[in-house]
Design a protein around this motif. Structure first.
Motif, PDB file in Angstrom:
ATOM      1  N   GLY A 357       0.815  -1.200   0.000  1.00  0.00           N
ATOM      2  CA  GLY A 357       0.000   0.000   0.000  1.00  0.00           C
ATOM      3  C   GLY A 357       0.852   1.255   0.000  1.00  0.00           C
ATOM      4  O   GLY A 357       0.538   2.242  -0.686  1.00  0.00           O
ATOM      5  N   PHE A 358       1.941   1.231   0.769  1.00  0.00           N
ATOM      6  CA  PHE A 358       2.885   2.357   0.772  1.00  0.00           C
ATOM      7  C   PHE A 358       3.500   2.542  -0.613  1.00  0.00           C
ATOM      8  O   PHE A 358       3.612   3.667  -1.121  1.00  0.00           O
ATOM      9  CB  PHE A 358       3.966   2.117   1.817  1.00  0.00           C
ATOM     10  N   ASN A 359       3.912   1.418  -1.240  1.00  0.00           N
ATOM     11  CA  ASN A 359       4.505   1.495  -2.571  1.00  0.00           C
ATOM     12  C   ASN A 359       3.536   2.133  -3.560  1.00  0.00           C
ATOM     13  O   ASN A 359       3.921   2.988  -4.371  1.00  0.00           O
ATOM     14  CB  ASN A 359       4.890   0.102  -3.067  1.00  0.00           C
ATOM     15  N   MET A 360       2.278   1.710  -3.524  1.00  0.00           N
ATOM     16  CA  MET A 360       1.294   2.255  -4.461  1.00  0.00           C
ATOM     17  C   MET A 360       1.025   3.724  -4.183  1.00  0.00           C
ATOM     18  O   MET A 360       0.883   4.524  -5.106  1.00  0.00           O
ATOM     19  CB  MET A 360       0.007   1.431  -4.396  1.00  0.00           C
ATOM     20  N   ALA A 361       0.947   4.083  -2.900  1.00  0.00           N
ATOM     21  CA  ALA A 361       0.704   5.487  -2.553  1.00  0.00           C
ATOM     22  C   ALA A 361       1.838   6.379  -3.047  1.00  0.00           C
ATOM     23  O   ALA A 361       1.607   7.491  -3.539  1.00  0.00           O
ATOM     24  CB  ALA A 361       0.527   5.625  -1.042  1.00  0.00           C
ATOM     25  N   MET A 362       3.073   5.898  -2.926  1.00  0.00           N
ATOM     26  CA  MET A 362       4.212   6.677  -3.398  1.00  0.00           C
ATOM     27  C   MET A 362       4.164   6.877  -4.909  1.00  0.00           C
ATOM     28  O   MET A 362       4.685   7.870  -5.439  1.00  0.00           O
ATOM     29  CB  MET A 362       5.517   5.983  -3.015  1.00  0.00           C
ATOM     30  N   GLY A 363       3.555   5.946  -5.612  1.00  0.00           N
ATOM     31  CA  GLY A 363       3.526   6.022  -7.067  1.00  0.00           C
ATOM     32  C   GLY A 363       2.358   6.785  -7.651  1.00  0.00           C
ATOM     33  O   GLY A 363       2.268   6.924  -8.882  1.00  0.00           O
ATOM     34  N   ARG A 364       1.457   7.279  -6.821  1.00  0.00           N
ATOM     35  CA  ARG A 364       0.303   8.007  -7.345  1.00  0.00           C
ATOM     36  C   ARG A 364       0.725   9.379  -7.895  1.00  0.00           C
ATOM     37  O   ARG A 364       1.758   9.914  -7.505  1.00  0.00           O
ATOM     38  CB  ARG A 364      -0.761   8.166  -6.263  1.00  0.00           C
ATOM     39  N   PRO A 365      -0.086   9.957  -8.773  1.00  0.00           N
ATOM     40  CA  PRO A 365       0.238  11.291  -9.301  1.00  0.00           C
ATOM     41  C   PRO A 365       0.480  12.291  -8.178  1.00  0.00           C
ATOM     42  O   PRO A 365      -0.175  12.250  -7.130  1.00  0.00           O
ATOM     43  CB  PRO A 365      -1.010  11.650 -10.110  1.00  0.00           C
ATOM     44  N   ALA A 366       1.447  13.193  -8.397  1.00  0.00           N
ATOM     45  CA  ALA A 366       1.808  14.168  -7.366  1.00  0.00           C
ATOM     46  C   ALA A 366       2.198  15.482  -8.029  1.00  0.00           C
ATOM     47  O   ALA A 366       2.869  15.493  -9.064  1.00  0.00           O
ATOM     48  CB  ALA A 366       2.957  13.640  -6.511  1.00  0.00           C
ATOM     49  N   HIS A 367       1.786  16.562  -7.401  1.00  0.00           N
ATOM     50  CA  HIS A 367       2.093  17.894  -7.916  1.00  0.00           C
ATOM     51  C   HIS A 367       2.325  18.828  -6.728  1.00  0.00           C
ATOM     52  O   HIS A 367       1.906  18.543  -5.606  1.00  0.00           O
ATOM     53  CB  HIS A 367       0.950  18.426  -8.789  1.00  0.00           C
ATOM     54  N   GLY A 368       2.972  19.935  -6.988  1.00  0.00           N
ATOM     55  CA  GLY A 368       3.120  20.975  -5.985  1.00  0.00           C
ATOM     56  C   GLY A 368       3.807  20.503  -4.723  1.00  0.00           C
ATOM     57  O   GLY A 368       4.842  19.829  -4.760  1.00  0.00           O
ATOM     58  N   LEU A 369       3.219  20.870  -3.576  1.00  0.00           N
ATOM     59  CA  LEU A 369       3.815  20.532  -2.293  1.00  0.00           C
ATOM     60  C   LEU A 369       3.922  19.026  -2.092  1.00  0.00           C
ATOM     61  O   LEU A 369       4.895  18.539  -1.516  1.00  0.00           O
ATOM     62  CB  LEU A 369       2.996  21.159  -1.163  1.00  0.00           C
ATOM     63  N   ARG A 370       2.915  18.285  -2.559  1.00  0.00           N
ATOM     64  CA  ARG A 370       2.960  16.819  -2.389  1.00  0.00           C
ATOM     65  C   ARG A 370       4.133  16.228  -3.169  1.00  0.00           C
ATOM     66  O   ARG A 370       4.822  15.324  -2.688  1.00  0.00           O
ATOM     67  CB  ARG A 370       1.650  16.184  -2.841  1.00  0.00           C
ATOM     68  N   LEU A 371       4.374  16.720  -4.367  1.00  0.00           N
ATOM     69  CA  LEU A 371       5.504  16.238  -5.159  1.00  0.00           C
ATOM     70  C   LEU A 371       6.819  16.511  -4.438  1.00  0.00           C
ATOM     71  O   LEU A 371       7.686  15.632  -4.332  1.00  0.00           O
ATOM     72  CB  LEU A 371       5.502  16.911  -6.524  1.00  0.00           C
ATOM     73  N   GLY A 372       6.977  17.727  -3.912  1.00  0.00           N
ATOM     74  CA  GLY A 372       8.213  18.058  -3.205  1.00  0.00           C
ATOM     75  C   GLY A 372       8.416  17.223  -1.965  1.00  0.00           C
ATOM     76  O   GLY A 372       9.527  16.750  -1.680  1.00  0.00           O
ATOM     77  N   ALA A 373       7.319  17.002  -1.202  1.00  0.00           N
ATOM     78  CA  ALA A 373       7.417  16.195   0.015  1.00  0.00           C
ATOM     79  C   ALA A 373       7.749  14.751  -0.309  1.00  0.00           C
ATOM     80  O   ALA A 373       8.581  14.123   0.365  1.00  0.00           O
ATOM     81  CB  ALA A 373       6.113  16.288   0.802  1.00  0.00           C
ATOM     82  N   ARG A 374       7.127  14.207  -1.361  1.00  0.00           N
ATOM     83  CA  ARG A 374       7.412  12.813  -1.729  1.00  0.00           C
ATOM     84  C   ARG A 374       8.851  12.648  -2.180  1.00  0.00           C
ATOM     85  O   ARG A 374       9.538  11.697  -1.782  1.00  0.00           O
ATOM     86  CB  ARG A 374       6.465  12.361  -2.843  1.00  0.00           C
TER      87      ARG A 374
END
Length: 399
Positions: A357-374
């Motif tokens: 579940g962690f692996n899949m969550a890390m692979g979801r689309p990300a933009h802005g602050l979420r992208l930087g945090a990931r």
């Protein structure tokens, strides 16, 4: 009457059959398919599984055919976020290996045929299971089969699990992916790496395969059943700026969902629901042991993202084999040893589901602050001291 009959002759069922046969048990496998599947499906084989394969005499032949993956990289927006080595995390087998599932299955079938000639029966459909005292009866399209214990290794839609009246619940959310194999344009050495592209539009994963092939998997917004290899190639290029070589086979879309059985063995005291084909006879005295146990996808369906599913099933087999041997030698201990199997392997499945579940969550689309945090998290996880813990997790040293 056989000691053990295994329903399902895929990689997990056949692995268990080999382990039991090496241990001296009278075991038979019933497989519904007339011919083996030639779909590649699961490809990653982790160090604990290699140790188990060595125990049944298959590891050397498998390693001769497989590609060894000693490290991985994570990229985003054309930059490398981090690198991960598996060499220190797994001293016995300092790598993960990749081999198409049909080749792995063939090696296991050949080994079982040497151990128990003629005991792998193809084209047999199990239609029901009934526990009766100290045995279990299987109804099949070719007659009745009797065994001391029946093992459901018949996949996520397990008939054995349904017959035992065991519940099946979903864990977390569903995701969709598109997968295909392409020629590998990289170096043709025996040790190569995996690459994860944690891109803004969703993850793209790339893994080497034998024969100059590379598996590509991309997260999608929907189940793209009509997509072909050209669509996948364009998706890869759009997200990662990587141009793949020629396709080697058709692309396939799939849904990832995680599930866990309510129990990994039957309980005669709770059998007999309207959904069950089991009818337990009245019992008295010490609590009886059920005659049915589950392994692999019949017991838990784990996301293939991270390559845990087949390997988790093999570890089930390694844990169940001594429990069955003890139960057969000492029937009074059967309930206890099967309960221990249920407790430990369900706990391992929950850990695997959390990791997937962690692996899949890390692979979801990300933009802005979420992208930087990931991306910051990825960088931190690939640096000491976290990187060794992550390497152990991704090579299944804790399952």
């Amino acid at each position: 009457m056989r000691d053990v009959v295994i329903v399902g002759g895929g990689p997990v069922g056949t692995m268990l059959a080999c382990v039991l046969a090496v241990g001296g048990l009278d075991v038979e496998v019933l497989e519904q398919r007339q011919q083996p599947s030639l779909r590649s499906r699961a490809i990653g084989i982790h160090p604990p599984s290699l140790a188990a394969l060595a125990g049944i005499g298959v590891a050397d032949a498998l390693l001769e055919r497989a590609v060894r993956i000693r490290a991985g990289e994570v990229h985003c927006d054309g930059r490398t976020l981090g690198q991960m080595s598996f060499e220190r995390a797994t001293p016995g087998y300092p790598f993960v290996v990749a081999l198409p599932q049909y080749e792995t299955e063939a090696l296991l079938r050949d080994r079982f045929e040497k151990l128990r000639p003629g005991r792998y029966r193809s084209g047999v459909t199990v239609t029901g299971v009934r526990e009766r005292g100290d045995a279990a009866l299987l109804s099949t399209d070719s007659g009745t089969v009797e065994a001391r214990y029946v093992i459901g290794a018949d996949g996520a839609r397990s008939r054995v699990r349904a017959a035992a009246g065991i519940t099946w619940r979903q864990l977390g959310r569903r995701e969709t992916y598109l997968m295909g194999d392409f020629a590998d344009s990289g170096p043709r050495d025996t040790d190569t790496g995996a690459v994860l592209y944690f891109e803004r539009g969703g993850v793209v994963e790339s893994f080497p395969l034998p024969g100059g092939r590379r598996r590509w998997v991309a997260m999608t917004d929907f189940l793209a059943t009509d997509a072909d290899s050209a669509d996948l190639a364009e998706l890869i290029r759009f997200r990662t700026r990587v141009t793949v070589a020629e396709p080697l086979g058709a692309a396939s879309a799939f849904v990832v969902q995680q599930r866990l059985a309510g129990r990994l063995h039957s309980d005669p005291l709770y059998a007999g629901s309207r959904r069950s084909n089991l009818r337990a006879e009245p019992v008295s005295g010490p609590r009886p042991a059920g005659r049915i146990a589950l392994v692999g996808d019949a017991a838990h369906q784990i996301s293939p993202i991270g390559g845990q599913g087949m390997n988790l099933g093999w570890l089930d087999a390694v844990a169940l084999a001594p429990a069955l041997q003890r139960a057969l030698l000492d029937p009074g201990a059967a309930a206890s040893v099967l309960a221990d199997y249920d407790r430990t392997r369900r706990a391992a499945a929950r850990r695997a589901a959390l990791q997937a579940g962690f692996n899949m969550a890390m692979g979801r689309p990300a933009h802005g602050l979420r992208l930087g945090a990931r991306n910051a998290l990825v960088r931190g996880l690939t640096l000491p001291p976290a990187n060794e813990l992550v390497a152990r997790a991704f090579t299944m040293r804790w399952l």
